[in-house]
Scaffold this motif. Structure first.
Motif, PDB file in Angstrom:
ATOM      1  N   LYS A  29       1.066  -1.186  -0.007  1.00 21.52           N
ATOM      2  CA  LYS A  29       0.027   0.062  -0.166  1.00 21.52           C
ATOM      3  C   LYS A  29       0.819   1.121  -0.096  1.00 21.52           C
ATOM      4  O   LYS A  29       0.677   2.201  -0.692  1.00 21.52           O
ATOM      5  CB  LYS A  29      -1.078   0.007   1.249  1.00 21.52           C
ATOM      6  N   LYS A  34      -3.428  -0.451  -4.463  1.00 23.45           N
ATOM      7  CA  LYS A  34      -4.682  -0.892  -3.456  1.00 23.45           C
ATOM      8  C   LYS A  34      -4.588  -2.575  -3.207  1.00 23.45           C
ATOM      9  O   LYS A  34      -4.449  -3.314  -4.110  1.00 23.45           O
ATOM     10  CB  LYS A  34      -5.877  -0.779  -4.556  1.00 23.45           C
ATOM     11  N   ILE A  79      -3.322  -2.295   7.036  1.00 20.67           N
ATOM     12  CA  ILE A  79      -3.337  -1.943   5.700  1.00 20.67           C
ATOM     13  C   ILE A  79      -4.371  -0.568   5.597  1.00 20.67           C
ATOM     14  O   ILE A  79      -4.582   0.055   4.587  1.00 20.67           O
ATOM     15  CB  ILE A  79      -3.647  -2.977   4.788  1.00 20.67           C
TER      16      ILE A  79
END
Length: 530
Positions: A29, A34, A79
């Motif tokens: 990330k 993504k 994340i």
């Protein structure tokens, strides 16, 4: 199409596959990709919602109301993405889906078998998560250890998936223990070699081997693993024990793990990724903490600390903001009475009371709450902890000595906590209020101060609610209703004036992040630090 990274574990369980997967997700990330994460659990429960906390630890809840494995909490915290019901699948759910399809005739009379029907169900689920998230990279952790009987369908499914999407779009990472034998002062690679051999026997060749050890393994051992397991030397990564979980991404980055992954998957990213610098500064903040705040965590399941994993991590996140370490005093609620409370809490700056189910230990929780209120010790009640605050207030202030929750005493005269009307007569199992719900915050309350807003959204996991029959009485007696559902029918938060005595029906720990601490946890620690 998403690229897929499959993370498996070998030799023993509990090596930290989840932290490895989450840390890699953070690194990718930071490179501008993504990322989504997923956990495949081999146990036969449909989900962990009805599993004992003593066996499984906490149940993590997503925005869309899925009850999932606690590893999803790690994924979200690292994340910083909200995961979904497609992020966790168990063997129980797989077979449940397959058998329902068979009963409904979807297989057109075929003989239903592990291959292709079960493996297809698993593959469809993996692909669905990637599709729903629209991620560049989907990181999939397979629970358990290589060699376990129950994990075989999952391994076969990911083997097939790699063939279907192409090896250029798929990467296998194997996390293995490299034990240290103190008597001979040696690190042993043989368990890793045998584990990789077992993995290759089912048709999966690992691309990267993560060697789990307390300290960095010598170069000659890394070369040996590289040679005997048929991976490049730069694909043998040390995963050593760090002072903080949040150091792990930096440790893996220092060994160029994200470079290797991007190279092998053909992912092109920029050379400059400032988000990693932000993460590094956060880790520096963690190590810069000075002093200590001692918090009593009073719960039913304290013998297994993972039962409250997200709360512990949320307290840590808040401590990064406050700049002091948090020391948790684990208190079994069964051990607390009005007589023992002064001794139990004498060194504590605050009390946090988390969620739980069943009547065991409830009276000890009520005593803990009463001690906090009468001694103006900061109190933070979450879910059951909020209900305990209401019960204690009704008993001590309103004078209803038998006040209770209908969950604990069905025949009590004053059920200040009662079953939701639409759930009366519903059996346990998948019957709770789950997922994210909006909450309207009362101006001028601690809740508003913490969030800086009169509208918030938090996740829930509960079955019983504040009984509105007692709402007016409690407010007139001094209990502040600081949060409600938008239509005003459900009480979401309560407070006692002139002190930090807050109870919330929701679970704010599920949305706290290391670089964005849960607001209520920050306010709680600030109150404890005064």
């Amino acid at each position: 199409m998403s690229k897929f990274i499959f993370v498996t574990g070998g030799v023993v369980s509990g090596l930290g596959k989840g932290i490895t997967a989450a840390s890699l997700g953070r690194l990718l990330k930071c490179r501008g990709l993504k990322v989504t994460s997923q956990k495949l659990d081999p146990y036969m429960n449909v989900d962990p919602g009805t599993m004992s906390p003593f066996q499984h630890g906490e149940v993590f809840v997503t925005d869309d109301g899925a009850e999932t494995d606690l590893d999803l909490g790690h994924y979200e915290r690292f994340i910083d993405e909200n995961l979904t019901k497609y992020s966790n699948m168990t063997s129980g759910r797989v077979y449940w889906n397959v058998l329902n399809k068979e009963r409904q005739g979807e297989y057109l009379g075929q003989t239903v078998q592990i291959i292709p029907h079960v493996t297809n169900e698993i593959k469809d689920f993996v692909m669905k998560n990637a599709e729903v998230s629209n991620a560049d990279v989907s990181i999939v952790e397979v629970g358990g250890t290589i060699g376990d009987i129950e994990s075989q369908p999952f391994l076969e499914a990911i083997r097939q998936l790699a063939l279907e999407v192409g090896r250029r779009n798929c990467l296998f990472i194997h996390v293995c223990l490299v034990p240290y034998i103190s008597g001979s002062d040696e690190y042993k690679s043989k368990p890793t070699q045998h584990s990789v051999k077992e993995l290759m026997a089912v048709g999966i060749h690992p691309d990267i081997i993560v060697a789990r050890c307390d300290k960095e393994i010598p170069t000659d051992i890394r070369k040996k693993i590289s040679l005997f397991c048929n991976v490049g030397e730069d694909c043998v990564i040390n995963n050593t024990t760090c002072r903080s979980l949040y150091e792990v991404p930096l440790m893996l980055h220092a060994q160029n793990m994200d470079d290797v992954v991007c190279r092998d998957l053909g992912l092109e990213t920029g050379a400059d990724y400032p988000m990693l610098a932000d993460w590094s500064r956060m880790v520096e903040t963690i190590h810069a903490r000075q002093g200590e705040i001692q918090i009593a965590l009073v719960g039913k399941y304290v013998k297994l600390h993972d039962s409250y994993l997200s709360i512990v991590e949320s307290l840590n996140h808040a401590s990064f903001v406050v700049g002091k370490n948090v020391k948790i005093n684990w208190v079994d609620s069964d051990s607390v009475t009005d007589e023992t409370a002064p001794e139990v809490f004498k060194d504590c700056a605050g009390i946090i009371l988390p969620g739980g189910f069943g009547h065991r230990g409830v009276e000890g929780m009520v005593c803990s709450c009463r001690y906090a209120r009468t001694h103006k010790l900061p109190y933070f009640g979450i879910c059951l902890g909020m209900q305990i605050a209401v019960i204690e207030f009704a008993r001590s202030i309103l004078g209803y000595s038998d006040a209770n929750s209908r969950e604990f005493d069905e025949l009590c005269e004053h059920p200040v906590i009662d079953l939701m009307k639409n759930q009366e007569g519903v059996i346990k199992g998948g019957t709770m209020r789950l997922g994210s719900y909006p909450c309207e915050v009362t101006p001028g309350t601690i809740l508003e101060k913490a969030y800086g807003s009169t509208h918030i959204d938090e996740r829930h996991r509960h079955r019983y609610e504040f009984n509105n029959d007692y709402r007016t009485q409690m407010q007139e007696a001094g209990l502040t209703i600081s949060g409600t559902s938008p239509d005003g029918t459900l009480v979401e938060a309560v407070e006692v004036a002139d002190q930090f005595h807050v109870g919330v029906q929701f679970h704010p720990e599920f949305k706290s992040r290391p670089n964005n601490a849960g607001p209520l946890f920050v306010e709680f620690l600030k109150a404890c630090d005064k």
